[in-house]
Design an enzyme around this catalytic site. Structure first.
Site, mmCIF file in Angstrom:
data_model
loop_
_atom_site.group_PDB
_atom_site.id
_atom_site.type_symbol
_atom_site.label_atom_id
_atom_site.label_comp_id
_atom_site.label_asym_id
_atom_site.label_seq_id
_atom_site.Cartn_x
_atom_site.Cartn_y
_atom_site.Cartn_z
ATOM 1 N N LYS A 13 0.835 -1.220 0.000
ATOM 2 C CA LYS A 13 0.000 0.000 0.000
ATOM 3 C C LYS A 13 0.864 1.262 0.000
ATOM 4 C CE LYS A 13 -1.944 -0.861 3.946
ATOM 5 N NZ LYS A 13 -1.252 -2.054 4.402
ATOM 6 N N ARG A 88 -9.039 0.596 9.331
ATOM 7 C CA ARG A 88 -8.510 -0.706 9.728
ATOM 8 C C ARG A 88 -9.523 -1.525 10.514
ATOM 9 N NH1 ARG A 88 -2.863 0.749 8.863
ATOM 10 N NH2 ARG A 88 -1.580 -1.089 9.107
ATOM 11 N N ARG A 127 12.129 -5.817 4.847
ATOM 12 C CA ARG A 127 12.140 -4.436 5.315
ATOM 13 C C ARG A 127 12.763 -4.346 6.707
ATOM 14 N NH1 ARG A 127 6.572 -1.251 5.441
ATOM 15 N NH2 ARG A 127 6.179 -2.698 7.144
ATOM 16 N N ARG A 133 12.416 -1.222 11.216
ATOM 17 C CA ARG A 133 11.220 -0.601 11.800
ATOM 18 C C ARG A 133 10.806 -1.376 13.058
ATOM 19 N NH1 ARG A 133 6.074 0.707 7.960
ATOM 20 N NH2 ARG A 133 4.913 -0.600 9.402
ATOM 21 N N ARG A 144 0.036 -8.252 13.737
ATOM 22 C CA ARG A 144 -0.541 -7.359 12.723
ATOM 23 C C ARG A 144 -1.348 -8.146 11.686
ATOM 24 N NH1 ARG A 144 4.885 -4.798 11.063
ATOM 25 N NH2 ARG A 144 3.756 -3.901 9.312
HETATM 26 P P1 B4P Z 1 3.980 -1.860 2.348
HETATM 27 O O1 B4P Z 1 2.842 -2.801 2.275
HETATM 28 O O2 B4P Z 1 3.971 -0.740 1.365
HETATM 29 O O3 B4P Z 1 3.962 -1.451 3.879
HETATM 30 P P2 B4P Z 1 3.091 -0.405 4.650
HETATM 31 O O4 B4P Z 1 2.278 0.458 3.766
HETATM 32 O O5 B4P Z 1 4.079 0.278 5.485
HETATM 33 O O6 B4P Z 1 2.010 -1.203 5.483
HETATM 34 P P3 B4P Z 1 1.911 -1.602 6.986
HETATM 35 O O7 B4P Z 1 0.510 -2.071 7.164
HETATM 36 O O8 B4P Z 1 3.005 -2.567 7.268
HETATM 37 O O9 B4P Z 1 2.199 -0.307 7.927
HETATM 38 P P4 B4P Z 1 1.393 1.008 8.338
HETATM 39 O O10 B4P Z 1 2.390 2.097 8.261
HETATM 40 O O11 B4P Z 1 0.118 1.186 7.591
HETATM 41 O O12 B4P Z 1 5.423 -2.513 2.117
HETATM 42 C C1 B4P Z 1 5.986 -3.537 2.890
HETATM 43 C C2 B4P Z 1 7.317 -4.008 2.299
HETATM 44 O O13 B4P Z 1 7.066 -4.750 1.103
HETATM 45 C C3 B4P Z 1 8.297 -2.910 1.919
HETATM 46 O O14 B4P Z 1 9.587 -3.269 2.331
HETATM 47 C C4 B4P Z 1 8.228 -2.844 0.398
HETATM 48 O O15 B4P Z 1 9.433 -2.440 -0.188
HETATM 49 C C5 B4P Z 1 7.909 -4.274 0.027
HETATM 50 N N1 B4P Z 1 7.155 -4.379 -1.226
HETATM 51 C C6 B4P Z 1 6.062 -3.647 -1.554
HETATM 52 N N2 B4P Z 1 5.623 -4.003 -2.787
HETATM 53 C C7 B4P Z 1 6.449 -5.004 -3.226
HETATM 54 C C8 B4P Z 1 6.520 -5.793 -4.441
HETATM 55 N N3 B4P Z 1 5.637 -5.643 -5.452
HETATM 56 N N4 B4P Z 1 7.495 -6.717 -4.524
HETATM 57 C C9 B4P Z 1 8.396 -6.889 -3.532
HETATM 58 N N5 B4P Z 1 8.396 -6.162 -2.378
HETATM 59 C C10 B4P Z 1 7.428 -5.230 -2.228
HETATM 60 O O16 B4P Z 1 0.988 0.745 9.888
HETATM 61 C C11 B4P Z 1 1.930 0.571 10.918
HETATM 62 C C12 B4P Z 1 1.229 0.596 12.297
HETATM 63 O O17 B4P Z 1 0.651 1.904 12.556
HETATM 64 C C13 B4P Z 1 0.055 -0.365 12.517
HETATM 65 O O18 B4P Z 1 0.471 -1.677 12.858
HETATM 66 C C14 B4P Z 1 -0.688 0.348 13.695
HETATM 67 O O19 B4P Z 1 -0.066 0.133 14.941
HETATM 68 C C15 B4P Z 1 -0.550 1.816 13.342
HETATM 69 N N6 B4P Z 1 -1.681 2.296 12.531
HETATM 70 C C16 B4P Z 1 -1.612 2.748 11.236
HETATM 71 N N7 B4P Z 1 -2.833 3.072 10.797
HETATM 72 C C17 B4P Z 1 -3.703 2.805 11.821
HETATM 73 C C18 B4P Z 1 -5.113 2.885 11.948
HETATM 74 N N8 B4P Z 1 -5.890 3.298 10.944
HETATM 75 N N9 B4P Z 1 -5.678 2.517 13.134
HETATM 76 C C19 B4P Z 1 -4.935 2.120 14.154
HETATM 77 N N10 B4P Z 1 -3.594 1.992 14.093
HETATM 78 C C20 B4P Z 1 -2.972 2.329 12.935
#
Ligand code: B4P
Length: 192
Positions: A13, A88, A127, A133, A144
């Site tokens: 995402k 979420r 990652r 992280r 998660r």
């Molecule tokens: P992504 O999937 O892009 O990771 P993300 O957006 O950071 O999602 P995530 O759910 O983990 O974290 P968020 O910040 O929303 O990428 C993951 C990895 O995959 C990267 O290393 C990338 O390079 C790799 N990748 C991507 N595409 C690829 C492809 N095609 N091929 C190979 N590799 C690829 O949330 C973090 C925390 O914040 C949550 O756990 C929670 O505690 C809090 N939070 C955030 N939003 C919240 C909400 N609405 N409510 C409550 N808590 C919340």
């Protein structure tokens, strides 16, 4: 265009939102990034969120809604946005729906990135090595993914029932996934 990206942790995402932001010329609103900025700034909210995030739990709905209201009050969202990481759970989906209707900016489209669990775990492990992280450790990742299955996945139905959902295969290179998203958006409007 007002777009929400849905998908499990590691589904891409944040990665794809960064690209879509350039293509669509609208801001990328990531609730994870907003929270990490609060943690980095050492604000009261950040101190509250830090341990919760590191353990892989969801930060309270109240805090998130306040943060989003604040973000949507900025003028750069008037021409659209890409929302990533929110909603979420069902309470967040309802709150978002009300908020966007109240400000006259209802969601146009939801894209769900679909990726098998073993690949999600592999990507997050990659990652963890590259970025260190706090919530990318195996125990938090398990938490998660469970929270995603039990609380976030049902939200997908909400967008399906509203006729806004399209499911995109998130397996492949960054370019392949990006092009699939653009193809899915093409019929909606202004996207080539
Ligand atoms: P992504 O999937 O892009 O990771 P993300 O957006 O950071 O999602 P995530 O759910 O983990 O974290 P968020 O910040 O929303 O990428 C993951 C990895 O995959 C990267 O290393 C990338 O390079 C790799 N990748 C991507 N595409 C690829 C492809 N095609 N091929 C190979 N590799 C690829 O949330 C973090 C925390 O914040 C949550 O756990 C929670 O505690 C809090 N939070 C955030 N939003 C919240 C909400 N609405 N409510 C409550 N808590 C919340």
């Amino acid at each position: 265009m007002r777009l929400v990206l849905l998908g499990a942790p590691g589904s891409g995402k944040g990665t794809q939102a960064a690209r879509l932001k350039e293509h669509l010329q609208v801001p990328h609103i990531s609730t994870g990034d907003l929270l990490r900025a609060e943690v980095a700034a050492g604000s009261k909210l950040g101190l509250e969120a830090k341990e919760i995030m590191a353990a892989g739990n969801l930060v309270s709905d109240e805090i998130l809604l306040g943060m989003l209201e604040d973000r949507f009050s900025r003028p750069d969202t008037a021409g659209g946005f890409i929302l990533d990481g929110y909603p979420r759970n069902q309470a967040q989906a309802d709150a978002l729906d009300h908020l966007l209707k109240r400000i006259g900016q209802p969601m146009d489209f939801a894209v769900q990135l679909e990726v098998p669990t073993e690949l999600l775990v592999e990507r997050i492990a990659g990652r963890a090595q590259a970025e260190g992280r706090a919530d990318d450790n195996p125990e938090s990742v398990r938490k998660r993914l469970t929270i995603y299955d039990t609380q976030t996945a049902p939200v997908i139905e909400f967008y399906r029932q509203h006729g806004q959902l399209t499911v995109v295969n998130g397996v492949g290179s960054l370019d392949e996934v990006f092009n699939r998203i653009l193809e899915a958006l093409a019929p909606v409007k202004e996207v080539g």
